[in-house]
Design a protein around this motif. Sequence first.
Motif, PDB file in Angstrom:
ATOM      1  N   GLN A 109       5.801   9.166  -0.080  1.00  0.00           N
ATOM      2  CA  GLN A 109       4.501   8.024  -0.168  1.00  0.00           C
ATOM      3  C   GLN A 109       3.957   7.740   1.174  1.00  0.00           C
ATOM      4  OE1 GLN A 109       3.083   4.815   0.567  1.00  0.00           O
ATOM      5  NE2 GLN A 109       4.925   3.744  -0.474  1.00  0.00           N
ATOM      6  N   PRO A 110       2.756   7.798   1.117  1.00  0.00           N
ATOM      7  CA  PRO A 110       2.162   8.116   2.709  1.00  0.00           C
ATOM      8  C   PRO A 110       2.031   6.743   3.395  1.00  0.00           C
ATOM      9  CG  PRO A 110       0.469   8.484   1.292  1.00  0.00           C
ATOM     10  CD  PRO A 110       1.601   8.341   0.319  1.00  0.00           C
ATOM     11  N   PHE A 111       2.066   5.748   2.718  1.00  0.00           N
ATOM     12  CA  PHE A 111       1.896   4.500   3.427  1.00  0.00           C
ATOM     13  C   PHE A 111       3.114   3.849   4.015  1.00  0.00           C
ATOM     14  CE2 PHE A 111      -1.573   4.598   0.455  1.00  0.00           C
ATOM     15  CZ  PHE A 111      -2.594   4.361   1.086  1.00  0.00           C
ATOM     16  N   THR A 112       4.294   4.393   3.772  1.00  0.00           N
ATOM     17  CA  THR A 112       5.621   4.116   3.864  1.00  0.00           C
ATOM     18  C   THR A 112       5.787   3.890   5.350  1.00  0.00           C
ATOM     19  OG1 THR A 112       6.681   4.797   2.123  1.00  0.00           O
ATOM     20  CG2 THR A 112       8.138   4.466   3.877  1.00  0.00           C
ATOM     21  N   GLY A 113       6.087   2.698   5.984  1.00  0.00           N
ATOM     22  CA  GLY A 113       6.470   2.806   7.449  1.00  0.00           C
ATOM     23  C   GLY A 113       5.192   2.402   8.468  1.00  0.00           C
ATOM     24  N   LYS A 114       3.773   2.864   7.670  1.00  0.00           N
ATOM     25  CA  LYS A 114       2.459   2.756   8.319  1.00  0.00           C
ATOM     26  C   LYS A 114       2.049   1.410   8.590  1.00  0.00           C
ATOM     27  CE  LYS A 114       1.732   6.344   8.251  1.00  0.00           C
ATOM     28  NZ  LYS A 114       2.088   7.559   9.236  1.00  0.00           N
ATOM     29  N   VAL A 115       1.717   1.249   9.968  1.00  0.00           N
ATOM     30  CA  VAL A 115       1.148   0.032  10.493  1.00  0.00           C
ATOM     31  C   VAL A 115      -0.306  -0.113   9.772  1.00  0.00           C
ATOM     32  CG1 VAL A 115       2.637  -0.370  12.447  1.00  0.00           C
ATOM     33  CG2 VAL A 115       0.259   0.526  12.593  1.00  0.00           C
ATOM     34  N   VAL A 116      -0.930  -1.451   9.386  1.00  0.00           N
ATOM     35  CA  VAL A 116      -2.213  -1.373   8.837  1.00  0.00           C
ATOM     36  C   VAL A 116      -2.879  -2.657   9.445  1.00  0.00           C
ATOM     37  CG1 VAL A 116      -3.010  -1.830   6.349  1.00  0.00           C
ATOM     38  CG2 VAL A 116      -0.945  -0.450   6.498  1.00  0.00           C
ATOM     39  N   GLY A 117      -4.227  -2.298   9.440  1.00  0.00           N
ATOM     40  CA  GLY A 117      -5.042  -3.475   9.754  1.00  0.00           C
ATOM     41  C   GLY A 117      -6.042  -3.533   8.660  1.00  0.00           C
ATOM     42  N   ILE A 118      -6.506  -4.874   8.507  1.00  0.00           N
ATOM     43  CA  ILE A 118      -7.141  -5.242   7.460  1.00  0.00           C
ATOM     44  C   ILE A 118      -8.656  -6.134   7.767  1.00  0.00           C
ATOM     45  CG2 ILE A 118      -7.340  -6.636   5.057  1.00  0.00           C
ATOM     46  CD1 ILE A 118      -4.297  -6.181   5.031  1.00  0.00           C
ATOM     47  N   MET A 119      -9.633  -5.808   7.550  1.00  0.00           N
ATOM     48  CA  MET A 119     -10.644  -6.624   7.651  1.00  0.00           C
ATOM     49  C   MET A 119     -11.946  -6.473   6.391  1.00  0.00           C
ATOM     50  SD  MET A 119     -12.525  -4.678  10.670  1.00  0.00           S
ATOM     51  CE  MET A 119     -11.347  -4.572  11.952  1.00  0.00           C
ATOM     52  N   GLY A 120     -12.958  -7.578   6.615  1.00  0.00           N
ATOM     53  CA  GLY A 120     -13.634  -7.514   5.593  1.00  0.00           C
ATOM     54  C   GLY A 120     -14.827  -8.371   5.852  1.00  0.00           C
ATOM     55  N   ALA A 121     -16.013  -8.001   5.172  1.00  0.00           N
ATOM     56  CA  ALA A 121     -17.230  -8.866   5.262  1.00  0.00           C
ATOM     57  C   ALA A 121     -17.769  -9.317   3.713  1.00  0.00           C
ATOM     58  CB  ALA A 121     -18.242  -8.204   5.958  1.00  0.00           C
TER      59      ALA A 121
END
Lengths: 192, 192, 192, 192
Positions: A109-121
């Motif tokens: 599963q590709p998101f495992t252990g991945k750091v993530v940034g979130i933004m939105g408008a």
Amino acid sequence: MIDPTRGARHYDVVAFVGSLRSGSYNRMLFNNVRRLSPANMAISELTGWDEWQTLDVDLLNDGIPDAVTAMAQRIAESDAVLFVSPEYNYSIPGGLKNGIDWLSRVSPQPFTGKVVGIMGASTGAIGTARMQYHLRQVLVFLDGHPVNKPEVMVGRAAKEFDGEGHLVSEFYRTQVTELLENLARQADRFKD
Amino acid sequence: MIDPTRGARHYDVVAFVGSLRSGSYNRMLFNNVRRLSPANMAISELTGWDEWQTLDVDLLNDGIPDAVTAMAQRIAESDAVLFVSPEYNYSIPGGLKNGIDWLSRVSPQPFTGKVVGIMGASTGAIGTARMQYHLRQVLVFLDGHPVNKPEVMVGRAAKEFDGEGHLVSEFYRTQVTELLENLARQADRFKD
Amino acid sequence: MIDPTRGARHYDVVAFVGSLRSGSYNRMLFNNVRRLSPANMAISELTGWDEWQTLDVDLLNDGIPDAVTAMAQRIAESDAVLFVSPEYNYSIPGGLKNGIDWLSRVSPQPFTGKVVGIMGASTGAIGTARMQYHLRQVLVFLDGHPVNKPEVMVGRAAKEFDGEGHLVSEFYRTQVTELLENLARQADRFKD
Amino acid sequence: MIDPTRGARHYDVVAFVGSLRSGSYNRMLFNNVRRLSPANMAISELTGWDEWQTLDVDLLNDGIPDAVTAMAQRIAESDAVLFVSPEYNYSIPGGLKNGIDWLSRVSPQPFTGKVVGIMGASTGAIGTARMQYHLRQVLVFLDGHPVNKPEVMVGRAAKEFDGEGHLVSEFYRTQVTELLENLARQADRFKD
């Protein structure tokens, strides 16, 4: 600032832009992200997920489509994932969520252990906060590591971009820069 | 029990089944819903939303597709809406959410003032609770009125259906019946 | 407007103000609520819950304290409950939540079937949205019926009150009025 | 397993037990945590927060009470924070939240950058999941770093502890051990 002692490192960030509308504020926001990203960070948009059909788990018996597998591979190789997305009906846009649902079926599963940034408008005052907390809950399951701060929530977006689509306020430009820096820093922490 | 003084009233309920998999536990759960529904309640499944493309707001310039408009009309005419859905990645399945996103663009927005029932089945212990609370937040925006109780969360679903797909425990069968009764009662409250 | 055909009815609303600070923006907001409430609605603040000790379920063996029972009785007799509260650490203020926890232990549980209005003010842009969605989830368990709209989220509160503590913008004054009207309307719907 | 190359490191974990009831399942769960903790991890319970009065921001003008400052200092010095808590009314127990609210007012805010473990036990099937997601949202604001997995949610707790209060199933004992190991691993990642 990104620690100069880590200056040699290059960060490969893949990004989802959750809105398909050509003139979307989230597309504008993403363009600002590219413009403001540090020299040692490449940000590549992942596209095509909007054309995937609705996930039907029976379809998995025929194997995962190549486009899904390829995108999962691209995510797995990256240093971090960035989501720039509107809020639809107080949650994650369905199409973007369908993309995540497909990708989550790839093994590993590709998101495992991945750091993530979130933004939105958004045009309203809340600036996609509700979408962002739902996405954070999704990331608990996916074992991603979202950056806590800054939470980039560009509310009243109609007033926040100029005619060229640039963020007009120093406040949000600084936030974007800080989120990218913290994404790099957190990627270092979770690098094995 | 539904109040006999309201016995003459017939309830027209439209339903979304969030899983497309043919042998899905949520499909089984929905079949139980049909079997257990009171005589004066008709439950019609809404289908085809899984074939809608990812919502692109630019597409709205060309008008809402007929299939979306027709489904919105069907919802608007109904007495109540029922969601029977799995949880994907701790939230609403993306395809189902995309269907909701499309429908929410029809004017008048069809979920406004509509009473809503929510249920779901999962193989894990939590029984789609996380999906259900996200859907409840979506319904705040859509101005729907979800029934509070019972919250039908069929956990460990592999043990809860027999070979014919019937719910084996009296507990869940009673819950399904009560949710339908409360849906009718709440529909009465919100009928103008 | 409240339907004149229901004009004879009087609404008895009890209110919690979640902030204890004397100059609090939520206190100011509540004062505006009183000022803007329709003639046939009385709004009584419930006070003293902040002095209750932390709920220890063992204490219940000694019976519920009289102050808790009395407040529960007062809520049970009311037509509706209003929460005017800040957001602490992205959720409900702990003291207010402790008050709710105590009250929920009284039998019959006083929030059951009660219609509820929620509003809040904060210095940041988000205007207590995160607190409000947590409170809505609490109300699912308590079987309360929160009004969906308008969601009164007074962000950037430092600019939204004048020297006398009056809401300066027509937008928020109208929202307060509408929330009170919708609270009355929803109380009618849930009146047995 | 904790990496033996880090074997020399000792982990100092501070813990909140959210239930005050002497025979509480969460107290039992915490006793199992102590029993199952690795040799190089000390787990110290933080007590007394339940006696703090409801946070009134005006009180801060008189300074933070010594007990709050001392506990904040203790948290700041620790390697990680563990929450073992019931769910009250689908959210965080009010008293525990009031403790967090007080602690968050100390400067430097003690949860910043701290890794966090979350677990809970409940008599129902859901096992405190709703409390845990609310607490995760609180930790976004506090800039804590909760461990994603395993999510220890001991549902149907009446059947999960034996007469001595020991967890009867290998499943949950393994989960507790893994959460503590992952807490140590994540503490290493966020150590500057």
